[in-house]
Scaffold this motif. Structure first.
Motif, PDB file in Angstrom:
ATOM      1  N   LYS A   1       0.844  -1.191   0.000  1.00 47.83           N
ATOM      2  CA  LYS A   1       0.000   0.000   0.000  1.00 47.83           C
ATOM      3  C   LYS A   1       0.884   1.246   0.000  1.00 47.83           C
ATOM      4  CE  LYS A   1      -3.792  -0.109   2.285  1.00 47.83           C
ATOM      5  NZ  LYS A   1      -4.854  -0.108   3.303  1.00 47.83           N
TER       6      LYS A   1
ATOM      7  N   GLU B   1      -3.509   0.745  -3.469  1.00 47.61           N
ATOM      8  CA  GLU B   1      -3.130  -0.653  -3.257  1.00 47.61           C
ATOM      9  C   GLU B   1      -2.363  -1.082  -4.506  1.00 47.61           C
ATOM     10  OE1 GLU B   1      -2.622  -3.780  -0.962  1.00 47.61           O
ATOM     11  OE2 GLU B   1      -4.027  -2.227  -0.300  1.00 47.61           O
ATOM     12  N   LEU B   2      -1.129  -1.501  -4.313  1.00 47.81           N
ATOM     13  CA  LEU B   2      -0.239  -1.796  -5.431  1.00 47.81           C
ATOM     14  C   LEU B   2       0.107  -3.277  -5.500  1.00 47.81           C
ATOM     15  CD1 LEU B   2       2.224   1.142  -4.736  1.00 47.81           C
ATOM     16  CD2 LEU B   2       0.362   1.129  -6.413  1.00 47.81           C
ATOM     17  N   ALA B   3       0.302  -3.779  -6.701  1.00 49.51           N
ATOM     18  CA  ALA B   3       0.737  -5.159  -6.899  1.00 49.51           C
ATOM     19  C   ALA B   3       2.244  -5.299  -6.697  1.00 49.51           C
ATOM     20  CB  ALA B   3       0.351  -5.638  -8.299  1.00 49.51           C
ATOM     21  N   ALA B   4       2.951  -4.195  -6.669  1.00 46.91           N
ATOM     22  CA  ALA B   4       4.414  -4.209  -6.561  1.00 46.91           C
ATOM     23  C   ALA B   4       4.860  -4.904  -5.275  1.00 46.91           C
ATOM     24  CB  ALA B   4       4.947  -2.790  -6.593  1.00 46.91           C
ATOM     25  N   THR B   5       6.024  -5.536  -5.331  1.00 49.20           N
ATOM     26  CA  THR B   5       6.593  -6.183  -4.154  1.00 49.20           C
ATOM     27  C   THR B   5       7.880  -5.501  -3.692  1.00 49.20           C
ATOM     28  OG1 THR B   5       7.745  -7.763  -5.583  1.00 49.20           O
ATOM     29  CG2 THR B   5       5.603  -8.441  -4.706  1.00 49.20           C
TER      30      THR B   5
ATOM     31  N   ALA C   1       8.045   0.717  -6.058  1.00 53.25           N
ATOM     32  CA  ALA C   1       6.697   1.247  -5.834  1.00 53.25           C
ATOM     33  C   ALA C   1       6.750   2.742  -5.591  1.00 53.25           C
ATOM     34  CB  ALA C   1       6.048   0.533  -4.647  1.00 53.25           C
TER      35      ALA C   1
ATOM     36  N   GLU D   1       7.261   4.555  -8.849  1.00 52.54           N
ATOM     37  CA  GLU D   1       6.051   4.535  -9.673  1.00 52.54           C
ATOM     38  C   GLU D   1       4.988   5.492  -9.135  1.00 52.54           C
ATOM     39  OE1 GLU D   1       3.884   3.140 -13.043  1.00 52.54           O
ATOM     40  OE2 GLU D   1       5.991   3.213 -12.493  1.00 52.54           O
TER      41      GLU D   1
END
Length: 79
Positions: A2, A45-49, A54, A57
């Motif tokens: 997040k 809410e991001l898909a990035a790990t 993140a 972006e």
């Protein structure tokens, strides 16, 4: 993952919403409030790990659409 973006008007930019809130607080009996600056918080809410990827972006998102960088400043928090 997040991300939370805080957007505020830059110092020196008039804040009519903040002034309206300050006035309303005084009308309701809350004394001693000398100024109010109103901003916004955007949670993504991001898909990035990867936290740093993140942050990069989300910063690009802020520069493109989430903040008007002429009159607003922003901070990015990865939570």
């Amino acid at each position: 993952m997040k991300a939370r973006v805080h957007v505020m008007l830059k110092n020196g930019v008039l804040d009519p919403q903040g002034e309206a809130v300050r006035h309303a607080l005084g009308t309701l009996g809350f004394e001693g409030v000398e100024s109010v600056r109103q901003g916004k918080v955007i949670e993504l809410e991001l898909a990035a790990t990867d936290a740093e990827a993140a942050r990069v972006e989300v910063t690009r998102m802020c520069e493109a659409i989430l903040a008007n960088t002429v009159i607003e400043s922003y901070t990015v928090e990865i939570v």
